[in-house]
Design a protein around this motif. Structure first.
Motif, mmCIF file in Angstrom:
data_model
loop_
_atom_site.group_PDB
_atom_site.id
_atom_site.type_symbol
_atom_site.label_atom_id
_atom_site.label_comp_id
_atom_site.label_asym_id
_atom_site.label_seq_id
_atom_site.Cartn_x
_atom_site.Cartn_y
_atom_site.Cartn_z
ATOM 1 N N TYR B 186 -2.156 1.379 -0.145
ATOM 2 C CA TYR B 186 -0.850 2.036 -0.046
ATOM 3 C C TYR B 186 0.217 1.124 -0.622
ATOM 4 O O TYR B 186 0.173 -0.091 -0.414
ATOM 5 C CB TYR B 186 -0.541 2.311 1.432
ATOM 6 C CG TYR B 186 0.784 2.996 1.682
ATOM 7 C CD1 TYR B 186 0.968 4.336 1.366
ATOM 8 C CD2 TYR B 186 1.856 2.299 2.244
ATOM 9 C CE1 TYR B 186 2.182 4.973 1.603
ATOM 10 C CE2 TYR B 186 3.075 2.938 2.488
ATOM 11 C CZ TYR B 186 3.230 4.273 2.170
ATOM 12 O OH TYR B 186 4.422 4.905 2.402
ATOM 13 N N SER B 187 1.152 1.708 -1.376
ATOM 14 C CA SER B 187 2.300 0.958 -1.902
ATOM 15 C C SER B 187 3.570 1.731 -1.616
ATOM 16 O O SER B 187 3.568 2.960 -1.676
ATOM 17 C CB SER B 187 2.194 0.791 -3.420
ATOM 18 O OG SER B 187 1.311 -0.238 -3.746
ATOM 19 N N LYS B 188 4.626 0.981 -1.376
ATOM 20 C CA LYS B 188 5.901 1.627 -1.042
ATOM 21 C C LYS B 188 7.045 0.861 -1.679
ATOM 22 O O LYS B 188 7.148 -0.354 -1.520
ATOM 23 C CB LYS B 188 6.046 1.625 0.477
ATOM 24 C CG LYS B 188 7.462 1.762 1.022
ATOM 25 C CD LYS B 188 7.406 1.753 2.535
ATOM 26 C CE LYS B 188 8.740 1.597 3.198
ATOM 27 N NZ LYS B 188 8.635 1.603 4.666
ATOM 28 N N HIS B 276 9.271 7.562 -12.060
ATOM 29 C CA HIS B 276 8.734 6.388 -12.759
ATOM 30 C C HIS B 276 7.941 5.507 -11.790
ATOM 31 O O HIS B 276 6.838 5.057 -12.093
ATOM 32 C CB HIS B 276 9.911 5.613 -13.356
ATOM 33 C CG HIS B 276 9.563 4.227 -13.809
ATOM 34 N ND1 HIS B 276 9.002 3.968 -15.035
ATOM 35 C CD2 HIS B 276 9.696 3.017 -13.189
ATOM 36 C CE1 HIS B 276 8.806 2.661 -15.162
ATOM 37 N NE2 HIS B 276 9.211 2.061 -14.061
ATOM 38 N N SER B 277 8.483 5.281 -10.613
ATOM 39 C CA SER B 277 7.870 4.286 -9.720
ATOM 40 C C SER B 277 6.533 4.770 -9.166
ATOM 41 O O SER B 277 5.616 3.968 -9.002
ATOM 42 C CB SER B 277 8.826 3.891 -8.598
ATOM 43 O OG SER B 277 9.051 4.974 -7.737
ATOM 44 N N VAL B 280 3.985 3.937 -11.782
ATOM 45 C CA VAL B 280 3.633 2.514 -11.829
ATOM 46 C C VAL B 280 2.751 2.143 -10.631
ATOM 47 O O VAL B 280 1.726 1.466 -10.777
ATOM 48 C CB VAL B 280 4.910 1.637 -11.851
ATOM 49 C CG1 VAL B 280 4.557 0.161 -11.743
ATOM 50 C CG2 VAL B 280 5.728 1.913 -13.122
ATOM 51 N N MET B 281 3.164 2.580 -9.448
ATOM 52 C CA MET B 281 2.373 2.231 -8.254
ATOM 53 C C MET B 281 0.951 2.775 -8.359
ATOM 54 O O MET B 281 -0.013 2.087 -8.004
ATOM 55 C CB MET B 281 3.052 2.784 -6.991
ATOM 56 C CG MET B 281 4.245 1.957 -6.545
ATOM 57 S SD MET B 281 4.874 2.482 -4.932
ATOM 58 C CE MET B 281 5.786 3.943 -5.364
ATOM 59 N N ARG B 284 -1.109 0.626 -10.617
ATOM 60 C CA ARG B 284 -1.431 -0.677 -10.016
ATOM 61 C C ARG B 284 -2.465 -0.534 -8.898
ATOM 62 O O ARG B 284 -3.353 -1.379 -8.750
ATOM 63 C CB ARG B 284 -0.153 -1.328 -9.474
ATOM 64 C CG ARG B 284 0.757 -1.791 -10.604
ATOM 65 C CD ARG B 284 2.021 -2.410 -10.055
ATOM 66 N NE ARG B 284 2.864 -2.893 -11.148
ATOM 67 C CZ ARG B 284 4.038 -3.479 -10.975
ATOM 68 N NH1 ARG B 284 4.512 -3.651 -9.744
ATOM 69 N NH2 ARG B 284 4.731 -3.897 -12.011
ATOM 70 N N ARG B 288 -6.173 -2.162 -8.670
ATOM 71 C CA ARG B 288 -6.730 -2.910 -7.533
ATOM 72 C C ARG B 288 -8.085 -2.323 -7.139
ATOM 73 O O ARG B 288 -8.995 -3.049 -6.729
ATOM 74 C CB ARG B 288 -5.785 -2.865 -6.330
ATOM 75 C CG ARG B 288 -4.528 -3.726 -6.505
ATOM 76 C CD ARG B 288 -3.591 -3.626 -5.299
ATOM 77 N NE ARG B 288 -2.276 -4.161 -5.642
ATOM 78 C CZ ARG B 288 -1.163 -3.930 -4.957
ATOM 79 N NH1 ARG B 288 -1.201 -3.165 -3.864
ATOM 80 N NH2 ARG B 288 -0.019 -4.445 -5.335
ATOM 81 N N SER B 303 -4.880 -6.818 -17.572
ATOM 82 C CA SER B 303 -4.773 -5.603 -16.776
ATOM 83 C C SER B 303 -3.424 -4.925 -16.972
ATOM 84 O O SER B 303 -3.074 -4.038 -16.223
ATOM 85 C CB SER B 303 -5.030 -5.905 -15.299
ATOM 86 O OG SER B 303 -4.288 -7.028 -14.911
ATOM 87 N N GLY B 304 -2.653 -5.358 -17.960
ATOM 88 C CA GLY B 304 -1.430 -4.629 -18.317
ATOM 89 C C GLY B 304 -0.500 -4.466 -17.140
ATOM 90 O O GLY B 304 0.018 -5.424 -16.615
ATOM 91 N N ILE B 305 -0.301 -3.254 -16.763
ATOM 92 C CA ILE B 305 0.582 -2.930 -15.623
ATOM 93 C C ILE B 305 0.043 -3.588 -14.360
ATOM 94 O O ILE B 305 -1.114 -3.491 -14.046
ATOM 95 C CB ILE B 305 0.645 -1.404 -15.463
ATOM 96 C CG1 ILE B 305 1.643 -0.836 -16.452
ATOM 97 C CG2 ILE B 305 1.004 -1.025 -14.072
ATOM 98 C CD1 ILE B 305 3.076 -0.871 -16.040
#
Ligand code: FAD
Lengths: 777, 305
Positions: B186-188, B276-277, B280-281, B284, B288, B303-305
């Protein structure tokens, strides 16, 4: 407790000496604050805790519109509610209908027109806050909604209809210095914007008003920055002689400028006098955002001309500050902004125009840094552009231009203060850079931008370094007759100090006792209640109280010491001029006599009251020339910041600073001001902004008005530059404002530096706070 | 105002039957804010009692405060009253790591000690941090009343902005989540490094058994959104054996995730940044999950981004 006379507070006993051999508690040591333990334990009485038997609650009805005409106000619904005892409007103001710090343009209650969302229209008093809430809901105000003026430029060019009888332009000031035609081979320009910041003190506005039994006067316990200024404005609105309005400082939980203006003072007193009963008022967080002034949003254009070697030749600038609906201190904030255009750098030529205007936004006024924060973001961004254009690094360009004592400002005023700008820069540069790699050495996600949100891995992050250096005037300007009053009594060797200096958290209560201990050689110093029972101390703002009230306490203690020496000299047949204080003894500097002060002072009483004034200042003329400021302090900041370029998230890794403090009277307090100021400047750099859309605030809570927390705050490395200022009574400069000023541009410069590493170009980032989208999109 | 404190499930359900519109109080970290801000009113004087809602406190119900692990069926049942602090601790954190990561982002330690997963569901804010994880794991929500019991996929439970499929008289008793074989995270994004409402968030689950990628987004729509096109695309593009994916595919995946979002402009962020975000998340998170670069030949190893 409450309204009974507070007993004087004894200071905490401290160990006798410190590591460097100074007697604990004197100047140069860091004794425990007298209110420190109570604050940490939660037992300190803030103004919202002050209670009186039988007190009613007051509450304020506010305008929902940024601009509207009041067609009618129907109070009958409120009167019908059980428990409601008073409902008042502009009709019930016995004295002048308006107040204000510089011009009285702000109504106690709006009568015909409301000019911002949140403007008070009526107030009620009732038995319970919930009753008050329902009473406010039951008041029916009919408005004719008018078009709000929200564009500051339109307020300048005269194209807008005046929204106030005083017009839409609060002040225009021009500065013309040197040769307007001068130019240089290196020219850079930019337009910068600063968002509206809130002071966000933690102790909300609160007061208790207690009417005198005869109904002829009132005592107000309130958290404020300047008791006597409040008193004058309140008395005028109440139509009472000032002696009949007595103010007592309620516990203050921070101020930062937001308590300079009147908020609930007049309303609370009006309700109490009307009812002959004590009335308490307390704002909640949402109301607080509407109830006090904020930092001026600004738009600043600057063009810098320099020689090929990077020496400044000329600065052109234009400032527009949005003052919101009422004048407050806008004209003084504007003067501070334009007179600090050059920053801490020599510059022979300048053309500056500054405008402070009225709009239907929230009123703006004082906030820590007072106009200089805005100017500094612009001039420091410009210095970085100049460095790039001249092929210099950010430190070199600043050293080349660093101001020195004796240099002239663009106002023609010589800088007579100690001006160790170069030393501040060099000492900052000498502080260690962070050694931890990006992301820290143990893989804690909290070390990366995005923190707990786990948005990034180390490979996504770039690290940047940025600089900011600033100059800040100390004390009030432009001919203001600024003074502070202090009284020192020594009875049987026990010293009691009295002053009206608002203790807002800055620690004057600690410093005052340190001064007395040092001058008089006593350990025990009592502080009397802070109230209007003595002359004015001036405002706790403009980084002025250590200098001004410190100067007054120092002078009062010295006068008592003179009387005391005369007494001892007479007893021993000596010339009083031979006597001195050594530690806690009075000594004959040319002989053997040495007696403890406590012994020599038995049975005698001395009582001296002194007004301390700083040297006079002048108004600016129409070309902005004149010695308008008293003194200056300087500081340098270096920020190291990790940036996630793709998501636009930022983690400030370290801030290093060297600050010109004159002399650190209490080193711990100085560090506290520095760390706190840096947190506030960091907040402005990357998160703190009041958002208004169509004149309505959208984030009046700490859910959405984001303040940095401990997890956003980096380690701070501090070097104190101590060159005592001969003008300052104790050699000490004010230290409150400088820490929050140049840290903002330093953080932004570090973000730009990090982004430059991605593509060699980076981003302009001309606006603070920098939002993630400004970086990532 | 009257408050009923329930000490057993029975008591709670009976009280709800008698007062179907009772305000259910769990940790109170949402409810009390709403009350204090005046979005909900509890009468304070005796005259209000007739009209003001009843409050039903359920924070003492052991059935709601407990969780069970069923290894045979590879699932975990989490009671509605389980707090964020419990979710960040073992053994739950090891079994449902994405939920632990989401829990760690919630508020401050005080909020995590009081706030519950059931309360997050009850509020059903588009920014609720537990919800994208529940959606990506295809959790099932359990509801119970005095007369019936029903289970709903979380996607059907969440109806809109602060709107759920819960009926008057129903209590959320808990959720059931699969223990998956694979990676989850999870990303926030928020404007502060902790204690912040999500500007946008993304949960990603790589279910090796089903060979399926599942993505759910928070704060970019009226409720949590799944991204079926992006999921299908990436499920087919990754190297399930070796745990690899190509950077080009990741970029395509990010673009599809961003396109699936339906964000708005508000005072917290622009819609463009939110869109956009999440892109990206998502990239990523997928990196992972699949750390190896395994694109078509000729692609770099970074791994770029
Ligand atoms: C300072 C602060 C920070 C926060 N930060 C975050 C954050 O970062 N991320 C985040 O997602 N949230 C955050 N929140 C919101 C809140 O903490 C969470 O949504 C939390 O999960 C709510 O749980 P609770 O037990 O406190 O719910 P409560 O407030 O008790 O209830 C919330 C709602 O759910 C209903 N409800 C509760 N239990 C049940 C049940 N068993 N059956 C039916 N309905 C029920 C209630 O009636 C109410 O409508 C924050 C709140 C605060 C005050």
């Amino acid at each position: 407790m409450t309204i009974t006379e507070t007993p004087a507070t004894p200071l905490l006993p401290s160990p006798p000496t410190t590591a460097d051999g100074l007697r604990e508690g004197v100047i140069g040591t860091s004794p425990v604050r007298p209110d420190g333990i109570a604050k940490v334990q939660g037992s300190f009485e803030f103004s919202s805790d002050i209670f009186a038997e039988g007190a009613l609650w007051g509450a304020t009805l506010r305008s929902p519109h940024p601009h509207a005409r009041i067609l009618s106000v129907d109070l009958s619904g409120a009167w019908k509610i059980n428990g409601v005892e008073a409902v008042i409007t502009a009709e019930d103001v016995p004295g002048v209908l308006t107040y204000g710090l510089i011009t009285h343009d702000q109504p106690v209650f709006a009568r015909d027109i409301v000019r911002y969302v949140g403007e008070p229209v009526a107030a009620v008093a009732a038995d319970h806050p919930e009753t008050c809430r329902r009473a406010l809901e039951a008041i029916v105000v009919t408005y004719e909604v008018l078009t709000p003026l929200l564009d500051a430029e339109a307020a300048i060019d005269g194209s807008s209809v005046p929204i106030h009888p005083d017009g839409n332009l609060i002040r225009h000031q021009r500065i013309l210095c040197g040769d307007p035609e001068a130019t240089g081979p290196v020219v850079v320009e930019g337009t910068y914007e600063i968002g509206m910041q809130d002071q966000a003190f933690l102790g909300l506005e609160a007061a208790l008003a207690v009417p005198d039994s005869g109904g002829k006067g009132v005592e107000l316990h309130v958290a404020t920055q300047w008791l006597h200024e409040d008193r004058g404005q309140i008395a005028a609105c109440l139509d009472l002689p000032v002696e009949q309005v007595r103010l007592v400082l309620g516990g203050v939980g921070g101020a930062f400028g937001a308590r300079e203006d009147i908020s609930l003072q007049v309303h609370c007193c009006l309700l109490a006098l009307r009812l002959g009963k004590p009335v308490r008022m307390a704002y909640n967080r949402a109301e607080s955002f509407l109830g006090h002034v904020h930092r001026h949003p600004a738009r600043i254009w600057m063009r810098h001309h320099a020689t090929a070697e990077g020496e400044l030749v000329k600065i052109e600038a234009r400032f527009v500050l949005d003052g919101g609906a009422y004048a407050s201190t806008s004209s003084a904030v504007l003067i501070n902004a334009v007179t600090h255009t050059q920053g801490p750098y020599r510059c022979p030529n300048a053309i500056v125009d500054g405008y402070a205007v009225r709009t239907n936004h929230l009123p703006c006024g004082a906030m820590r840094g007072f106009g200089v924060v805005q100017a500094c973001f612009a001039h420091e961004s410009q210095m970085d552009k100049l460095a790039q254009a001249a092929g210099l690094d950010p430190v070199e360009i600043r050293l080349i231009n660093a101001m020195r004592t004796g240099d002239l400002l663009i106002t023609g005023q010589p800088v007579e203060s100690v001006a160790p700008v170069e030393r501040c820069i060099r000492e900052t540069a000498a502080l260690a850079m962070p050694t931890e790699p990006i992301g820290g050495s143990d893989g804690d996600v909290m070390c990366l931008p995005g923190g707990a949100g786990r948005t990034a891995d180390v490979s996504h992050i770039r690290r940047g370094v940025g600089w900011g250096v600033s100059i800040k005037n100390l004390m009030y300007s432009e001919g203001f007759d600024d003074y502070s009053t202090a009284r020192c009594r020594m009875v049987n060797g026990v010293v009691t100090l009295k002053f009206a200096t608002a203790e807002v958290g800055q620690g004057f209560v600690t410093i005052a006792a340190q001064i007395a201990r040092t001058i008089l050689g006593v350990d025990e110093v009592l502080l009397d209640r802070i109230d209007t029972g003595i002359g004015s101390a001036g405002s706790t703002s403009a980084s002025r109280q250590t200098w001004m009230s410190g100067g007054a306490v120092d002078a009062a203690c010295r006068q008592v010491r003179e009387r005391f020496f005369e007494h001892v000299a007479a007893a021993y047949g000596l010339d009083p001029l031979r006597l001195g204080i050594d530690g806690t003894d009075v000594v004959d500097t040319m002989g053997d006599l040495r007696i403890p002060v406590t012994e020599a002072a038995v049975g005698v009483e001395f009582d001296e009251t002194v007004e301390y004034r700083h040297r006079p200042t002048e108004d600016l003329d129409e070309n902005g020339q004149g010695n308008c400021h008293v003194a200056f302090a300087f500081v340098a900041h270096r920020a190291v910041v990790d940036v996630d370029p793709d998501l636009g998230l930022v983690k400030v890794v370290q801030v290093a600073t060297a600050q010109d403090v004159g002399r650190a009277l209490n080193p711990l307090s100085v560090i506290g001001q520095i760390e706190g100021g840096i947190a506030q400047g960091l907040g402005l750099a990357v998160m703190e902004e009041i958002i208004q859309i169509d004149g309505r605030i959208r984030n009046a809570s700490f859910t959405d008005y984001l303040l940095p927390t401990m997890l956003d705050m980096p380690p701070v490395l501090v070097a104190l530059v101590e060159e005592p200022d001969p003008q300052a009574p104790l050699g000490a400069k004010g230290v409150g404002e400088p820490p929050c000023i140049s840290v903002t541009p330093a953080v932004v410069a570090a973000i730009r530096d990090a982004l430059r590493q991605v593509d060699g170009v980076g981003r302009d980032l001309h606006r603070v706070p920098v939002r993630p989208a400004d970086i990532a999109l | 105002m009257s408050v009923i404190i329930a000490f057993s499930m029975d008591e709670a359900l009976r009280a709800l039957a008698a007062h179907p519109d009772a305000l259910i109080l769990s940790g109170g970290t949402d409810l009390l804010v709403e009350i204090n801000e005046g979005h909900r009113r509890l009468g304070s004087s005796s005259a209000d009692i007739a009209t003001s809602p009843t409050v039903l406190a359920v924070d003492r119900l052991s059935e709601l405060r407990s969780w069970t692990i069923d290894l045979e069926r590879s699932q975990v049942h989490i009671g509605a009253g389980v707090t964020w602090s419990e979710l960040v601790s073992e053994p739950l954190a090891g079994l449902i790591p994405a939920l632990a990561e989401a829990s760690r982002t919630v508020g401050s330690p005080q909020i995590r000690n009081a706030g519950t997963l059931g309360g997050n569901l009850g509020t059903c804010s588009p920014a609720g941090d537990g919800l994208p994880v529940l959606a990506a794991l295809e959790a099932v929500v359990h509801l119970r009343s005095a007369t019936h019991q029903r289970d709903l996929p979380v996607a059907e439970f969440m109806v809109g902005v602060k709107r759920t499929a819960r009926l008057p008289g129903e209590l959320i008793t808990g959720v059931t989540l699969p223990i998956i074989n694979g990676w989850q995270g999870y990303s926030k994004v928020g404007v502060r490094n902790a204690m912040v409402i999500a500007t946008a968030s993304t949960a990603l689950v790589a279910d090796r058994t089903k060979r399926q990628i599942r993505v759910a987004l928070g704060s970019v729509g009226p409720t949590v959104l799944r991204c079926s096109e992006a999921e299908t695309m990436l499920s087919a593009a990754v190297d399930w054996e070796n745990g690899g994916v190509g950077s080009d595919q990741l970029r395509e995946f990010g673009g599809l995730v961003a396109a699936a979002s339906r964000p708005i402009d508000d005072h917290r962020s622009s819609a463009a940044y939110r869109r956009h975000s999440v892109g990206v998340m998502a990239q990523r998170l997928a990196r992972r999950a699949f750390p190896l670069e395994s694109g078509p030949p000729g692609q770099g190893k970074s791994s770029g981004i």
